[in-house]
Design a protein around this motif. Structure first.
Motif, PDB file in Angstrom:
ATOM      1  N   GLU A   1       0.810  -1.216   0.000  1.00 36.22           N
ATOM      2  CA  GLU A   1       0.000   0.000   0.000  1.00 36.22           C
ATOM      3  C   GLU A   1       0.842   1.265   0.000  1.00 36.22           C
ATOM      4  OE1 GLU A   1      -3.730   1.886   2.594  1.00 36.22           O
ATOM      5  OE2 GLU A   1      -2.648   0.098   3.297  1.00 36.22           O
ATOM      6  N   TYR A   2       2.056   1.184   0.556  1.00 35.64           N
ATOM      7  CA  TYR A   2       2.870   2.387   0.712  1.00 35.64           C
ATOM      8  C   TYR A   2       4.219   2.259   0.015  1.00 35.64           C
ATOM      9  CZ  TYR A   2      -0.412   3.728   4.416  1.00 35.64           C
ATOM     10  OH  TYR A   2      -1.540   4.048   5.134  1.00 35.64           O
ATOM     11  N   LEU A   3       4.708   3.412  -0.430  1.00 35.91           N
ATOM     12  CA  LEU A   3       6.061   3.526  -0.962  1.00 35.91           C
ATOM     13  C   LEU A   3       6.793   4.593  -0.170  1.00 35.91           C
ATOM     14  CD1 LEU A   3       3.925   3.419  -3.665  1.00 35.91           C
ATOM     15  CD2 LEU A   3       6.123   2.903  -4.747  1.00 35.91           C
ATOM     16  N   ALA A   4       8.109   4.454  -0.070  1.00 35.81           N
ATOM     17  CA  ALA A   4       8.913   5.426   0.679  1.00 35.81           C
ATOM     18  C   ALA A   4      10.249   5.631  -0.020  1.00 35.81           C
ATOM     19  CB  ALA A   4       9.136   4.944   2.111  1.00 35.81           C
ATOM     20  N   LEU A   5      10.827   6.790   0.198  1.00 39.32           N
ATOM     21  CA  LEU A   5      12.152   7.098  -0.335  1.00 39.32           C
ATOM     22  C   LEU A   5      12.784   8.188   0.515  1.00 39.32           C
ATOM     23  CD1 LEU A   5      11.789  10.052  -1.924  1.00 39.32           C
ATOM     24  CD2 LEU A   5      10.785   8.602  -3.665  1.00 39.32           C
ATOM     25  N   ARG A   6      14.064   8.411   0.318  1.00 40.48           N
ATOM     26  CA  ARG A   6      14.766   9.487   1.015  1.00 40.48           C
ATOM     27  C   ARG A   6      15.428  10.398  -0.009  1.00 40.48           C
ATOM     28  NH1 ARG A   6      15.408   5.244   4.815  1.00 40.48           N
ATOM     29  NH2 ARG A   6      14.745   5.849   6.923  1.00 40.48           N
ATOM     30  N   ALA A   7      15.435  11.687   0.301  1.00 35.35           N
ATOM     31  CA  ALA A   7      16.058  12.681  -0.566  1.00 35.35           C
ATOM     32  C   ALA A   7      16.832  13.663   0.300  1.00 35.35           C
ATOM     33  CB  ALA A   7      15.002  13.421  -1.384  1.00 35.35           C
ATOM     34  N   TYR A   8      17.855  14.274  -0.268  1.00 26.73           N
ATOM     35  CA  TYR A   8      18.568  15.301   0.482  1.00 26.73           C
ATOM     36  C   TYR A   8      17.671  16.522   0.656  1.00 26.73           C
ATOM     37  CZ  TYR A   8      22.886  12.676  -0.011  1.00 26.73           C
ATOM     38  OH  TYR A   8      23.854  11.705   0.067  1.00 26.73           O
ATOM     39  N   GLU A   9      17.703  17.057   1.868  1.00 29.27           N
ATOM     40  CA  GLU A   9      16.821  18.166   2.197  1.00 29.27           C
ATOM     41  C   GLU A   9      17.046  19.362   1.280  1.00 29.27           C
ATOM     42  OE1 GLU A   9      15.311  20.091   6.362  1.00 29.27           O
ATOM     43  OE2 GLU A   9      17.486  20.059   6.040  1.00 29.27           O
ATOM     44  N   ASP A  10      18.301  19.592   0.871  1.00 28.38           N
ATOM     45  CA  ASP A  10      18.607  20.757   0.042  1.00 28.38           C
ATOM     46  C   ASP A  10      18.580  20.460  -1.461  1.00 28.38           C
ATOM     47  OD1 ASP A  10      20.831  19.155  -0.074  1.00 28.38           O
ATOM     48  OD2 ASP A  10      22.272  20.687   0.535  1.00 28.38           O
ATOM     49  N   ASP A  11      18.152  19.267  -1.833  1.00 26.34           N
ATOM     50  CA  ASP A  11      18.038  18.918  -3.256  1.00 26.34           C
ATOM     51  C   ASP A  11      16.604  19.219  -3.697  1.00 26.34           C
ATOM     52  OD1 ASP A  11      18.026  17.879  -5.799  1.00 26.34           O
ATOM     53  OD2 ASP A  11      19.058  16.019  -5.268  1.00 26.34           O
ATOM     54  N   TYR A  12      16.352  20.484  -3.984  1.00 27.95           N
ATOM     55  CA  TYR A  12      14.983  20.925  -4.247  1.00 27.95           C
ATOM     56  C   TYR A  12      14.439  20.375  -5.560  1.00 27.95           C
ATOM     57  CZ  TYR A  12      16.208  24.069  -0.453  1.00 27.95           C
ATOM     58  OH  TYR A  12      16.611  24.558   0.761  1.00 27.95           O
ATOM     59  N   GLY A  13      15.328  20.112  -6.519  1.00 23.80           N
ATOM     60  CA  GLY A  13      14.876  19.535  -7.777  1.00 23.80           C
ATOM     61  C   GLY A  13      14.322  18.141  -7.581  1.00 23.80           C
ATOM     62  N   ALA A  14      15.049  17.318  -6.839  1.00 24.35           N
ATOM     63  CA  ALA A  14      14.593  15.958  -6.570  1.00 24.35           C
ATOM     64  C   ALA A  14      13.321  15.970  -5.727  1.00 24.35           C
ATOM     65  CB  ALA A  14      15.683  15.162  -5.865  1.00 24.35           C
ATOM     66  N   ARG A  15      13.284  16.826  -4.726  1.00 23.29           N
ATOM     67  CA  ARG A  15      12.101  16.874  -3.864  1.00 23.29           C
ATOM     68  C   ARG A  15      10.854  17.312  -4.646  1.00 23.29           C
ATOM     69  NH1 ARG A  15      13.363  19.870   1.697  1.00 23.29           N
ATOM     70  NH2 ARG A  15      11.099  19.609   1.783  1.00 23.29           N
ATOM     71  N   LYS A  16      11.039  18.226  -5.595  1.00 19.04           N
ATOM     72  CA  LYS A  16       9.901  18.636  -6.422  1.00 19.04           C
ATOM     73  C   LYS A  16       9.427  17.478  -7.289  1.00 19.04           C
ATOM     74  CE  LYS A  16       8.398  22.007  -9.871  1.00 19.04           C
ATOM     75  NZ  LYS A  16       8.799  23.188 -10.700  1.00 19.04           N
TER      76      LYS A  16
END
Length: 241
Positions: free
Chosen positions: A190-205
């Motif tokens: 039911e769920y998916l998860a991932l981690r991204a660098y807090e200051d990587d705004y392109g990836a977070r978007k």
């Protein structure tokens, strides 16, 4: 985008005399690379997980040729150039990426780990298509993640998403994330998860546009004392039934 982390290093030797320097560091055991029955059934039943106007995504075929293509994509995406030694370090990094891939394949059931690959959409079913991007998906049960996933005992963790430089900004990563959603439904998560660098705004978007939301971040002491960039945990509930 979130960087690759290989915690398991494998020392393997030898290869053919025609291999490149990076290839010589990893010997692929052909007996270990035969697609298993579960993989064959999934491929036959579902084919491409996503097939849109420009890209199509499928599970990686466990052959030496394709595994080396995957290692090249991830190495190019995550390798950090080193002045004067760039080619040498890239070769070593490709070998490390390939070793990590081998480890995961040999130690994970086929319904708990998959490497997905994106390739250009084409009516030509040739087997030598260039890979545009890759992503790893693994079934995990980490408590610090599960506390944000009501009722879940396990989840699908997305990592190692990488796109060749020449294919970036062409929706390859977006298509790979769609394929992860579909695989989660196929496997029943039911769920998916991932981690991204807090200051990587392109990836977070990118992840936010795909439906992921930030639920927590690394503890301050881990980034302050270790000197590591702070990461955020992002999760989403699959909307594919």
């Amino acid at each position: 985008m979130a960087h690759l982390h290989y915690n398991h290093s494998i020392v393997v030797k030898g290869s053919s005399s025609t291999s490149t320097s990076s290839d010589q560091q990893v010997n692929l055991d052909s007996e270990k690379l035969q697609p298993n029955r579960a993989y064959e059934n999934e491929t036959h039943q579902f084919g491409y997980l996503v097939s849109d106007v420009d890209w199509q995504v499928r599970r990686m075929v466990e052959t030496e040729e394709e595994m080396r293509k995957v290692a090249y994509v991830q190495a190019e995406a995550f390798h950090e150039p080193v002045f004067l030694f760039d080619d040498l370090f890239l070769d070593f990094f490709k070998a490390e990426v390939l070793s990590g891939l081998l480890y995961r394949l040999r130690n994970s059931p086929p319904d708990r780990y998959a490497c997905l690959v994106a390739e250009p959409r084409s009516d030509d079913q040739e087997s030598n298509k260039e890979l545009a991007g890759v992503v790893d998906v693994t079934v995990l049960r980490e408590d610090s993640v599960l506390e944000h996933l009501p009722g879940a005992e396990e989840y699908l963790y997305v990592s190692g998403i990488a796109v060749l430089n020449k294919f970036r900004r062409q929706k390859v990563a977006t298509t790979l994330l769609k394929a992860c959603d579909i695989l989660s439904a196929i496997w029943g998560f039911e769920y998916l998860a991932l981690r991204a660098y807090e200051d990587d705004y392109g990836a977070r978007k990118l992840y936010s546009n795909a439906g992921y939301r930030v639920v927590s971040g690394d503890s301050p002491w881990t980034t302050t004392w270790i000197g590591r960039r702070r990461r955020v945990l992002m999760v989403k509930r699959s909307n594919i039934q």
